[in-house]
Design a protein around this motif. Structure first.
Motif, PDB file in Angstrom:
ATOM      1  N   MET A 187       0.837  -1.221   0.000  1.00  0.00           N
ATOM      2  CA  MET A 187       0.000   0.000   0.000  1.00  0.00           C
ATOM      3  C   MET A 187       0.865   1.262   0.000  1.00  0.00           C
ATOM      4  SD  MET A 187      -3.460  -0.147   0.238  1.00  0.00           S
ATOM      5  CE  MET A 187      -4.128   0.995   1.485  1.00  0.00           C
ATOM      6  N   ALA A 188       0.650   2.097  -0.969  1.00  0.00           N
ATOM      7  CA  ALA A 188       1.385   3.360  -0.998  1.00  0.00           C
ATOM      8  C   ALA A 188       0.813   4.290   0.064  1.00  0.00           C
ATOM      9  CB  ALA A 188       1.277   3.997  -2.368  1.00  0.00           C
ATOM     10  N   LYS A 189       1.704   4.988   0.711  1.00  0.00           N
ATOM     11  CA  LYS A 189       1.240   5.981   1.682  1.00  0.00           C
ATOM     12  C   LYS A 189       0.603   7.150   0.952  1.00  0.00           C
ATOM     13  CE  LYS A 189       4.792   5.373   5.207  1.00  0.00           C
ATOM     14  NZ  LYS A 189       6.039   5.941   5.691  1.00  0.00           N
ATOM     15  N   PRO A 190      -0.470   7.672   1.495  1.00  0.00           N
ATOM     16  CA  PRO A 190      -1.031   8.883   0.862  1.00  0.00           C
ATOM     17  C   PRO A 190      -0.011  10.010   0.969  1.00  0.00           C
ATOM     18  CG  PRO A 190      -2.192   8.339   2.900  1.00  0.00           C
ATOM     19  CD  PRO A 190      -1.191   7.256   2.672  1.00  0.00           C
ATOM     20  N   ARG A 191       0.259  10.621  -0.150  1.00  0.00           N
ATOM     21  CA  ARG A 191       1.265  11.678  -0.144  1.00  0.00           C
ATOM     22  C   ARG A 191       0.594  13.018   0.126  1.00  0.00           C
ATOM     23  NH1 ARG A 191       4.667  11.308  -5.366  1.00  0.00           N
ATOM     24  NH2 ARG A 191       4.804   9.141  -4.747  1.00  0.00           N
ATOM     25  N   HIS A 192       1.274  13.813   0.901  1.00  0.00           N
ATOM     26  CA  HIS A 192       0.711  15.129   1.177  1.00  0.00           C
ATOM     27  C   HIS A 192       0.838  16.023  -0.050  1.00  0.00           C
ATOM     28  CE1 HIS A 192      -0.453  18.712   3.317  1.00  0.00           C
ATOM     29  NE2 HIS A 192       0.599  19.315   2.839  1.00  0.00           N
ATOM     30  N   VAL A 193      -0.280  16.521  -0.521  1.00  0.00           N
ATOM     31  CA  VAL A 193      -0.273  17.429  -1.665  1.00  0.00           C
ATOM     32  C   VAL A 193      -0.496  18.844  -1.158  1.00  0.00           C
ATOM     33  CG1 VAL A 193      -1.392  18.031  -3.845  1.00  0.00           C
ATOM     34  CG2 VAL A 193      -1.202  15.636  -3.161  1.00  0.00           C
ATOM     35  N   PRO A 194       0.467  19.725  -1.379  1.00  0.00           N
ATOM     36  CA  PRO A 194       0.274  21.096  -0.904  1.00  0.00           C
ATOM     37  C   PRO A 194      -0.866  21.771  -1.667  1.00  0.00           C
ATOM     38  CG  PRO A 194       2.367  20.886  -2.099  1.00  0.00           C
ATOM     39  CD  PRO A 194       1.741  19.532  -2.062  1.00  0.00           C
ATOM     40  N   GLU A 195      -1.762  22.374  -0.928  1.00  0.00           N
ATOM     41  CA  GLU A 195      -2.900  23.040  -1.565  1.00  0.00           C
ATOM     42  C   GLU A 195      -2.828  24.532  -1.369  1.00  0.00           C
ATOM     43  OE1 GLU A 195      -6.576  21.497  -0.106  1.00  0.00           O
ATOM     44  OE2 GLU A 195      -6.621  19.986  -1.693  1.00  0.00           O
ATOM     45  N   ARG A 196      -3.365  25.236  -2.339  1.00  0.00           N
ATOM     46  CA  ARG A 196      -3.461  26.678  -2.229  1.00  0.00           C
ATOM     47  C   ARG A 196      -4.859  27.105  -2.640  1.00  0.00           C
ATOM     48  NH1 ARG A 196       0.390  25.650   0.015  1.00  0.00           N
ATOM     49  NH2 ARG A 196       2.460  26.586  -0.012  1.00  0.00           N
ATOM     50  N   ARG A 197      -5.218  28.316  -2.258  1.00  0.00           N
ATOM     51  CA  ARG A 197      -6.546  28.811  -2.562  1.00  0.00           C
ATOM     52  C   ARG A 197      -6.481  29.838  -3.694  1.00  0.00           C
ATOM     53  NH1 ARG A 197     -11.125  29.111   0.751  1.00  0.00           N
ATOM     54  NH2 ARG A 197      -9.921  28.497   2.559  1.00  0.00           N
ATOM     55  N   CYS A 198      -7.361  29.688  -4.667  1.00  0.00           N
ATOM     56  CA  CYS A 198      -7.438  30.662  -5.758  1.00  0.00           C
ATOM     57  C   CYS A 198      -8.043  31.950  -5.200  1.00  0.00           C
ATOM     58  CB  CYS A 198      -8.311  30.100  -6.875  1.00  0.00           C
ATOM     59  SG  CYS A 198      -8.792  31.314  -8.106  1.00  0.00           S
ATOM     60  N   VAL A 199      -7.409  33.075  -5.479  1.00  0.00           N
ATOM     61  CA  VAL A 199      -7.891  34.324  -4.893  1.00  0.00           C
ATOM     62  C   VAL A 199      -9.161  34.839  -5.581  1.00  0.00           C
ATOM     63  CG1 VAL A 199      -5.602  35.038  -4.089  1.00  0.00           C
ATOM     64  CG2 VAL A 199      -6.414  35.813  -6.332  1.00  0.00           C
ATOM     65  N   ALA A 200      -9.486  34.287  -6.751  1.00  0.00           N
ATOM     66  CA  ALA A 200     -10.674  34.762  -7.464  1.00  0.00           C
ATOM     67  C   ALA A 200     -11.928  33.995  -7.040  1.00  0.00           C
ATOM     68  CB  ALA A 200     -10.470  34.663  -8.963  1.00  0.00           C
ATOM     69  N   CYS A 201     -11.879  32.657  -7.058  1.00  0.00           N
ATOM     70  CA  CYS A 201     -13.085  31.887  -6.756  1.00  0.00           C
ATOM     71  C   CYS A 201     -13.063  31.284  -5.349  1.00  0.00           C
ATOM     72  CB  CYS A 201     -13.283  30.785  -7.798  1.00  0.00           C
ATOM     73  SG  CYS A 201     -12.007  29.518  -7.748  1.00  0.00           S
ATOM     74  N   GLY A 202     -11.891  31.315  -4.699  1.00  0.00           N
ATOM     75  CA  GLY A 202     -11.819  30.828  -3.335  1.00  0.00           C
ATOM     76  C   GLY A 202     -11.707  29.312  -3.207  1.00  0.00           C
ATOM     77  N   GLN A 203     -11.631  28.605  -4.334  1.00  0.00           N
ATOM     78  CA  GLN A 203     -11.511  27.150  -4.279  1.00  0.00           C
ATOM     79  C   GLN A 203     -10.088  26.738  -3.961  1.00  0.00           C
ATOM     80  OE1 GLN A 203     -13.832  24.538  -5.589  1.00  0.00           O
ATOM     81  NE2 GLN A 203     -14.825  25.523  -7.340  1.00  0.00           N
ATOM     82  N   ARG A 204      -9.968  25.662  -3.209  1.00  0.00           N
ATOM     83  CA  ARG A 204      -8.638  25.128  -2.939  1.00  0.00           C
ATOM     84  C   ARG A 204      -8.299  24.104  -4.004  1.00  0.00           C
ATOM     85  NH1 ARG A 204      -6.853  26.329   2.072  1.00  0.00           N
ATOM     86  NH2 ARG A 204      -5.396  24.598   2.027  1.00  0.00           N
ATOM     87  N   ALA A 205      -7.019  24.057  -4.375  1.00  0.00           N
ATOM     88  CA  ALA A 205      -6.572  23.103  -5.391  1.00  0.00           C
ATOM     89  C   ALA A 205      -5.111  22.796  -5.137  1.00  0.00           C
ATOM     90  CB  ALA A 205      -6.760  23.707  -6.778  1.00  0.00           C
ATOM     91  N   PRO A 206      -4.650  21.645  -5.660  1.00  0.00           N
ATOM     92  CA  PRO A 206      -3.220  21.370  -5.528  1.00  0.00           C
ATOM     93  C   PRO A 206      -2.415  22.516  -6.121  1.00  0.00           C
ATOM     94  CG  PRO A 206      -4.380  19.460  -6.407  1.00  0.00           C
ATOM     95  CD  PRO A 206      -5.370  20.590  -6.370  1.00  0.00           C
ATOM     96  N   LYS A 207      -1.357  22.858  -5.415  1.00  0.00           N
ATOM     97  CA  LYS A 207      -0.536  24.004  -5.794  1.00  0.00           C
ATOM     98  C   LYS A 207      -0.117  23.969  -7.263  1.00  0.00           C
ATOM     99  CE  LYS A 207       3.649  26.142  -4.043  1.00  0.00           C
ATOM    100  NZ  LYS A 207       4.820  25.895  -3.195  1.00  0.00           N
ATOM    101  N   ARG A 208       0.236  22.763  -7.754  1.00  0.00           N
ATOM    102  CA  ARG A 208       0.725  22.701  -9.136  1.00  0.00           C
ATOM    103  C   ARG A 208      -0.367  22.931 -10.171  1.00  0.00           C
ATOM    104  NH1 ARG A 208      -0.690  17.758 -11.078  1.00  0.00           N
ATOM    105  NH2 ARG A 208      -1.329  16.294  -9.472  1.00  0.00           N
ATOM    106  N   ASP A 209      -1.635  22.858  -9.747  1.00  0.00           N
ATOM    107  CA  ASP A 209      -2.719  23.141 -10.674  1.00  0.00           C
ATOM    108  C   ASP A 209      -3.065  24.623 -10.732  1.00  0.00           C
ATOM    109  OD1 ASP A 209      -2.848  20.511 -11.264  1.00  0.00           O
ATOM    110  OD2 ASP A 209      -4.676  20.108 -10.119  1.00  0.00           O
ATOM    111  N   LEU A 210      -2.421  25.390  -9.883  1.00  0.00           N
ATOM    112  CA  LEU A 210      -2.697  26.818  -9.862  1.00  0.00           C
ATOM    113  C   LEU A 210      -1.494  27.566 -10.424  1.00  0.00           C
ATOM    114  CD1 LEU A 210      -4.165  26.974  -6.267  1.00  0.00           C
ATOM    115  CD2 LEU A 210      -5.448  27.030  -8.383  1.00  0.00           C
TER     116      LEU A 210
END
Ligand SMILES: [Zn+2]
Length: 98
Positions: free
Chosen positions: A1-24
């Motif tokens: 079983m692979a350990k769940p990896r921590h994905v750093p998240e950030r919040r979009c300042v326009a819509c307020g949604q959180r997403a993985p940092k690399r998607d922003l």
């Protein structure tokens, strides 16, 4: 079983949604007071994030979400550069992704 990896998240300042940092896209305010898209993610300065969506860039760049977040007035020139960056790199990358 692979350990769940921590994905750093950030919040979009326009819509307020959180997403993985690399998607922003990180926008940075330099110590000189200019604002630009940080394609490396490593520029120093105060940063804010936007989703790869036209709506969010429109809100962020044209309607002031970024300015409020970065506590800076974005010059018309910097605005153009940001929107060019979006059209050239972000919008096109979104289409070819996947
Ligand atoms: Zn967004």
């Amino acid at each position: 079983m692979a350990k769940p990896r921590h994905v750093p998240e950030r919040r979009c300042v326009a819509c307020g949604q959180r997403a993985p940092k690399r998607d922003l896209v990180r926008i940075v305010r330099t110590p000189q007071g200019t604002v630009h898209a940080d394609s490396t993610g490593k520029s120093s300065g105060r940063g804010a994030y936007l989703c790869r969506s036209t709506d969010c860039w429109d809100k962020g760049v044209r309607r002031g979400s970024l300015e409020r977040n970065l506590q800076v007035t974005i010059s018309p020139r910097d605005r153009e550069v940001l929107l060019d960056y979006f059209r050239q790199w972000v919008a096109s990358a979104a289409l070819v992704e996947g």
